[in-house]
Enzyme design. Sequence first.
Site, PDB file in Angstrom:
ATOM      1  N   GLU A  43      -4.905 -10.095  -9.541  1.00  0.00           N
ATOM      2  CA  GLU A  43      -3.534 -10.337  -8.733  1.00  0.00           C
ATOM      3  C   GLU A  43      -2.853 -11.361  -9.195  1.00  0.00           C
ATOM      4  OE1 GLU A  43      -2.863 -13.009  -4.504  1.00  0.00           O
ATOM      5  OE2 GLU A  43      -4.872 -11.663  -4.645  1.00  0.00           O
ATOM      6  N   LYS A 132      -5.937  -9.775   4.425  1.00  0.00           N
ATOM      7  CA  LYS A 132      -6.170 -10.908   3.601  1.00  0.00           C
ATOM      8  C   LYS A 132      -6.733 -11.909   4.576  1.00  0.00           C
ATOM      9  CE  LYS A 132      -4.542 -14.434   0.394  1.00  0.00           C
ATOM     10  NZ  LYS A 132      -3.158 -14.825  -0.356  1.00  0.00           N
TER      11      LYS A 132
END
Length: 215
Positions: A43, A132
């Site tokens: 990421e 998340k």
Amino acid sequence: MIKMKVLQNIKSLGVVAVIRADDPESAYKMSEACIEGGLTNIELTFTTPDADQVIKKLKAAFSDQAVIGAGTVLDPLTARISIMAGAEFVVSPAFDEETAKMCNLYSIPYMPGCMTITEMKEALKLGVDVLKLFPGSALGPDFVKAVRGPLPHVQIMPTGGVDLDNIEQWLRNGCIAVGIGGNLTAPARDNRYDLITETAAQYVAKAAQAIGAQK
């Protein structure tokens, strides 16, 4: 089909490296070091200068070895820029409806930060694939176990507060994966990218152990 493959790759490995750097070169080297250690979910945060160019470079070098996504995406324009650069998933610190719609338009997994059941419910209504949990340190692994009581179908990925000592607890409590940032990439300050590779391998091994124990 591609979307499902990306999600399966993240789930099967159980770890995502969160790369946040002061310059593009360092970001690339951190990512490369993680991939060498077997941590192949990357990421790349948009707090990194020229993040879209780093994503393009990583995709060109590692498209057959790693899944490259974008992080700290705050709005739909940034989401589209990251997707055009080749990002295969998009992560945000908070849920944004228009960003969710943009990711759905391109069939890209969207992973926004949520802390409450209400936030999670609203995100799920917009087709969010993974929630998340951020900051994970404020809630802890037991929160995930509690949430999966009323919402057993949710896929949660905590970031912040995950380390080598508790990664197995997070995964065993029902997380699809965990995000690892500062305690993974800190050695870059001393140009010790070899230590990033070593730590990445340790995280991958710990995750494999936890995932294997659930089968």
